[in-house]
Design an enzyme around this catalytic site. Structure first.
Site, PDB file in Angstrom:
ATOM      1  N   ILE A  14      17.638  37.107  51.257  1.00 28.97           N
ATOM      2  CA  ILE A  14      18.693  36.937  52.249  1.00 28.97           C
ATOM      3  C   ILE A  14      18.123  36.979  53.662  1.00 28.97           C
ATOM      4  O   ILE A  14      17.159  37.702  53.937  1.00 28.97           O
ATOM      5  CB  ILE A  14      19.782  38.023  52.081  1.00 28.97           C
ATOM      6  CG1 ILE A  14      21.042  37.661  52.886  1.00 28.97           C
ATOM      7  CG2 ILE A  14      19.252  39.413  52.472  1.00 28.97           C
ATOM      8  CD1 ILE A  14      22.254  38.500  52.528  1.00 28.97           C
ATOM      9  N   ALA A  36      11.106  34.259  59.923  1.00 23.68           N
ATOM     10  CA  ALA A  36      11.370  34.118  58.490  1.00 23.68           C
ATOM     11  C   ALA A  36      10.973  32.722  58.023  1.00 23.68           C
ATOM     12  O   ALA A  36      10.972  31.764  58.805  1.00 23.68           O
ATOM     13  CB  ALA A  36      12.844  34.369  58.199  1.00 23.68           C
ATOM     14  N   LEU A  50      11.617  27.299  58.807  1.00 26.35           N
ATOM     15  CA  LEU A  50      11.354  28.606  59.408  1.00 26.35           C
ATOM     16  C   LEU A  50      12.380  28.929  60.481  1.00 26.35           C
ATOM     17  O   LEU A  50      13.065  28.043  60.997  1.00 26.35           O
ATOM     18  CB  LEU A  50       9.951  28.639  60.017  1.00 26.35           C
ATOM     19  CG  LEU A  50       9.724  27.780  61.260  1.00 26.35           C
ATOM     20  CD1 LEU A  50       9.778  28.636  62.526  1.00 26.35           C
ATOM     21  CD2 LEU A  50       8.394  27.054  61.199  1.00 26.35           C
ATOM     22  N   CYS A 109      15.000  39.906  53.550  1.00 25.36           N
ATOM     23  CA  CYS A 109      14.057  39.525  52.487  1.00 25.36           C
ATOM     24  C   CYS A 109      14.110  40.484  51.301  1.00 25.36           C
ATOM     25  O   CYS A 109      13.184  40.529  50.490  1.00 25.36           O
ATOM     26  CB  CYS A 109      12.634  39.440  53.025  1.00 25.36           C
ATOM     27  SG  CYS A 109      12.466  38.285  54.382  1.00 25.36           S
TER      28      CYS A 109
END
Length: 214
Positions: free
Chosen positions: A73, A146, A160, A177
């Site tokens: 997530i 991320a 990203l 994560c």
């Protein structure tokens, strides 16, 4: 073959996700690669490895979207540079592991340009503030970018997200994560005052250097 860069501004997540899927499904070996640069209104996205329980404090104002990228997530919102990489990996001559490494290096190089030392963490895709960075101790090890990808028929999509001036409170609603207690930070909190356009341009330059053959 160069990539077509599209600046999409503030774009709805669900419609952008559908557009990525449609582009990838329709593309041929002759289709030009594309790089989409944008921001999203607030949204949580849950990857294929995701556990909805990692959204531990749901919000009526922020929707949750299940998606087909790898990973867990994460949160997207204004003040975050999102880059979607719609690339033909066969044509580039690289596999997904190499693609991930090159994306990570582009983010590390971008942050270094603005005085932030960052690093990879084995087994945890994304970019984190390193101990070598001159930042307040509480932000050492915090996640600043991320990464999540999907590869279909040797073509990638998703990409990203780099936190520039992001609502960090939203990350407190999730286990980023899937890691409980993982801190998330943005460039503004680390004292970087450059605007989104300047940082976005530098990130794009590093991505093109890493991914697009000269």
């Amino acid at each position: 073959m160069a990539a077509l860069v599209k600046q999409l501004g503030l774009a709805d997540y669900a419609s952008t996700y559908e557009a990525m899927q449609a582009f990838t499904k329709a593309r041929t070996s002759e289709t030009l690669d594309e790089i989409w640069v944008l921001e999203h209104p607030p949204v949580f996205t849950l990857g294929l490895a995701g556990d909805a329980g990692n959204l531990h404090s749901p919000s009526n104002q922020i929707s949750l979207v299940q998606v087909d990228r790898g990973g867990e997530i994460t949160y997207h919102g204004p003040g975050q540079i999102v880059v979607y990489l719609l690339l033909d990996l066969r044509r580039l001559g690289i596999f997904v592991k190499e693609l991930v490494s090159r994306i990570e290096q582009a983010v590390i190089d971008t942050l270094a340009d603005f005085g932030v030392q960052a690093e990879r963490h084995p087994g945890a895709p994304g970019i984190y503030v390193s101990q070598q960075s001159r930042v307040p101790p509480e932000w050492v090890g915090a996640k600043i970018a991320a990464l999540g990808l999907k590869v279909s028929k040797s073509c990638s999509y998703h990409g990203l997200a780099l936190n520039v001036a992001t609502d960090l409170e939203a990350f407190k609603r999730i286990h980023p994560c899937g890691y409980e207690g993982l801190k998330t930070v943005d460039m503004q909190t680390l004292g970087i005052k450059d605007n989104m356009d300047t940082i976005s341009l530098r990130l794009l330059q590093h991505l093109q250097k890493q991914l697009i053959p000269s």
